[in-house]
Scaffold this motif. Structure first.
Motif, PDB file in Angstrom:
ATOM      1  N   ARG A 108     -31.914  11.821 -22.669  1.00  0.00           N
ATOM      2  CA  ARG A 108     -32.727  12.983 -23.059  1.00  0.00           C
ATOM      3  C   ARG A 108     -31.859  14.234 -23.176  1.00  0.00           C
ATOM      4  N   THR A 109     -30.979  14.423 -22.228  1.00  0.00           N
ATOM      5  CA  THR A 109     -30.117  15.598 -22.237  1.00  0.00           C
ATOM      6  C   THR A 109     -29.148  15.544 -23.417  1.00  0.00           C
ATOM      7  N   LEU A 110     -28.567  14.364 -23.665  1.00  0.00           N
ATOM      8  CA  LEU A 110     -27.674  14.227 -24.816  1.00  0.00           C
ATOM      9  C   LEU A 110     -28.408  14.529 -26.115  1.00  0.00           C
ATOM     10  N   ALA A 111     -29.630  14.055 -26.238  1.00  0.00           N
ATOM     11  CA  ALA A 111     -30.417  14.327 -27.441  1.00  0.00           C
ATOM     12  C   ALA A 111     -30.659  15.824 -27.609  1.00  0.00           C
ATOM     13  N   ASP A 112     -30.778  16.536 -26.502  1.00  0.00           N
ATOM     14  CA  ASP A 112     -30.952  17.992 -26.575  1.00  0.00           C
ATOM     15  C   ASP A 112     -29.650  18.707 -26.932  1.00  0.00           C
ATOM     16  N   VAL A 113     -28.534  18.193 -26.448  1.00  0.00           N
ATOM     17  CA  VAL A 113     -27.237  18.853 -26.635  1.00  0.00           C
ATOM     18  C   VAL A 113     -26.647  18.571 -28.017  1.00  0.00           C
ATOM     19  N   LEU A 114     -26.745  17.343 -28.479  1.00  0.00           N
ATOM     20  CA  LEU A 114     -26.162  16.984 -29.768  1.00  0.00           C
ATOM     21  C   LEU A 114     -26.917  17.680 -30.890  1.00  0.00           C
ATOM     22  N   ALA A 115     -26.177  18.166 -31.866  1.00  0.00           N
ATOM     23  CA  ALA A 115     -26.760  18.987 -32.927  1.00  0.00           C
ATOM     24  C   ALA A 115     -27.809  18.262 -33.757  1.00  0.00           C
ATOM     25  N   ASP A 116     -27.624  16.974 -34.015  1.00  0.00           N
ATOM     26  CA  ASP A 116     -28.541  16.248 -34.892  1.00  0.00           C
ATOM     27  C   ASP A 116     -28.874  14.892 -34.278  1.00  0.00           C
ATOM     28  N   ALA A 117     -29.413  14.920 -33.070  1.00  0.00           N
ATOM     29  CA  ALA A 117     -29.725  13.686 -32.351  1.00  0.00           C
ATOM     30  C   ALA A 117     -31.209  13.368 -32.415  1.00  0.00           C
ATOM     31  N   VAL A 118     -31.489  12.090 -32.387  1.00  0.00           N
ATOM     32  CA  VAL A 118     -32.852  11.581 -32.311  1.00  0.00           C
ATOM     33  C   VAL A 118     -32.922  10.701 -31.073  1.00  0.00           C
ATOM     34  N   LEU A 119     -33.890  10.946 -30.225  1.00  0.00           N
ATOM     35  CA  LEU A 119     -34.084  10.123 -29.035  1.00  0.00           C
ATOM     36  C   LEU A 119     -35.054   9.007 -29.376  1.00  0.00           C
ATOM     37  N   ALA A 120     -34.594   7.765 -29.275  1.00  0.00           N
ATOM     38  CA  ALA A 120     -35.446   6.613 -29.575  1.00  0.00           C
ATOM     39  C   ALA A 120     -36.553   6.493 -28.539  1.00  0.00           C
ATOM     40  N   GLU A 121     -37.699   6.033 -28.983  1.00  0.00           N
ATOM     41  CA  GLU A 121     -38.782   5.767 -28.030  1.00  0.00           C
ATOM     42  C   GLU A 121     -38.467   4.531 -27.205  1.00  0.00           C
ATOM     43  N   ALA A 122     -37.734   3.584 -27.771  1.00  0.00           N
ATOM     44  CA  ALA A 122     -37.349   2.371 -27.057  1.00  0.00           C
ATOM     45  C   ALA A 122     -36.305   2.694 -26.003  1.00  0.00           C
ATOM     46  N   THR A 123     -36.354   2.002 -24.891  1.00  0.00           N
ATOM     47  CA  THR A 123     -35.372   2.187 -23.822  1.00  0.00           C
ATOM     48  C   THR A 123     -34.892   0.831 -23.318  1.00  0.00           C
ATOM     49  N   MET A 124     -33.743   0.841 -22.692  1.00  0.00           N
ATOM     50  CA  MET A 124     -33.239  -0.377 -22.053  1.00  0.00           C
ATOM     51  C   MET A 124     -34.171  -0.756 -20.914  1.00  0.00           C
ATOM     52  N   SER A 125     -34.156  -2.027 -20.575  1.00  0.00           N
ATOM     53  CA  SER A 125     -35.008  -2.524 -19.505  1.00  0.00           C
ATOM     54  C   SER A 125     -34.434  -3.830 -18.985  1.00  0.00           C
ATOM     55  N   ASP A 126     -34.709  -4.121 -17.728  1.00  0.00           N
ATOM     56  CA  ASP A 126     -34.309  -5.409 -17.160  1.00  0.00           C
ATOM     57  C   ASP A 126     -35.041  -6.564 -17.840  1.00  0.00           C
ATOM     58  N   LEU A 127     -36.102  -6.253 -18.549  1.00  0.00           N
ATOM     59  CA  LEU A 127     -36.865  -7.285 -19.244  1.00  0.00           C
ATOM     60  C   LEU A 127     -36.176  -7.746 -20.528  1.00  0.00           C
ATOM     61  N   LEU A 128     -35.194  -6.977 -20.981  1.00  0.00           N
ATOM     62  CA  LEU A 128     -34.433  -7.346 -22.176  1.00  0.00           C
ATOM     63  C   LEU A 128     -33.237  -8.179 -21.730  1.00  0.00           C
ATOM     64  N   VAL A 129     -33.355  -9.492 -21.882  1.00  0.00           N
ATOM     65  CA  VAL A 129     -32.342 -10.373 -21.285  1.00  0.00           C
ATOM     66  C   VAL A 129     -31.450 -11.082 -22.300  1.00  0.00           C
ATOM     67  N   ASN A 130     -31.786 -11.005 -23.589  1.00  0.00           N
ATOM     68  CA  ASN A 130     -30.958 -11.683 -24.579  1.00  0.00           C
ATOM     69  C   ASN A 130     -30.974 -10.903 -25.891  1.00  0.00           C
ATOM     70  N   ALA A 131     -30.213 -11.391 -26.860  1.00  0.00           N
ATOM     71  CA  ALA A 131     -30.087 -10.680 -28.133  1.00  0.00           C
ATOM     72  C   ALA A 131     -31.418 -10.552 -28.864  1.00  0.00           C
ATOM     73  N   ASP A 132     -32.250 -11.579 -28.780  1.00  0.00           N
ATOM     74  CA  ASP A 132     -33.559 -11.498 -29.435  1.00  0.00           C
ATOM     75  C   ASP A 132     -34.418 -10.398 -28.826  1.00  0.00           C
ATOM     76  N   ASP A 133     -34.391 -10.283 -27.499  1.00  0.00           N
ATOM     77  CA  ASP A 133     -35.149  -9.221 -26.827  1.00  0.00           C
ATOM     78  C   ASP A 133     -34.659  -7.846 -27.264  1.00  0.00           C
ATOM     79  N   LEU A 134     -33.335  -7.678 -27.304  1.00  0.00           N
ATOM     80  CA  LEU A 134     -32.760  -6.398 -27.724  1.00  0.00           C
ATOM     81  C   LEU A 134     -33.125  -6.078 -29.168  1.00  0.00           C
ATOM     82  N   ALA A 135     -33.029  -7.074 -30.038  1.00  0.00           N
ATOM     83  CA  ALA A 135     -33.371  -6.858 -31.445  1.00  0.00           C
ATOM     84  C   ALA A 135     -34.837  -6.461 -31.586  1.00  0.00           C
TER      85      ALA A 135
END
Length: 104
Positions: free
Chosen positions: A59-86
């Motif tokens: 969140r802070t990086l998105a505020d500091v960077l001049a042209d940043a977009v903060l994704a609604e998606a976030t990392m999670s322990d529930l994402l365990v493989n490439a398919d989950d990440l995709a």
């Protein structure tokens, strides 16, 4: 403003350090917040959920960077493989690229 993991440069490796030892060292890509402010490239920021990549840092990086977009998606322990990440991140990445004014 404190960036515990994004700010500060890793020390120079000792003479004779192997490439593997050098690659294993922690990296800190920016020495100051002001260096981050100079980045004017459109940037998609995805929040982590661990101590090294806390959500607030994204969140802070998105505020500091001049042209940043903060994704609604976030990392999670529930994402365990490439398919989950995709499944979790592809929509945010696709939207980011679709709204960019640059051709990729």
């Amino acid at each position: 403003m404190e960036f515990p993991y994004a700010i500060g440069r890793a020390p120079t490796p000792p003479p004779g350090a192997s490439a593997i030892e050098d690659c294993a060292r922690p990296r800190r890509g920016f020495a100051t917040v002001e260096e981050l402010r100079r980045i004017d490239t459109r940037t998609l920021t995805i929040a982590g959920d661990d101590p090294r990549h806390p959500t607030q840092l994204a969140r802070t990086l998105a505020d500091v960077l001049a042209d940043a977009v903060l994704a609604e998606a976030t990392m999670s322990d529930l994402l365990v493989n490439a398919d989950d990440l995709a499944h979790a991140f592809a929509p945010a990445i696709e939207q980011f690229l679709a709204t960019s004014d640059r051709d990729f």
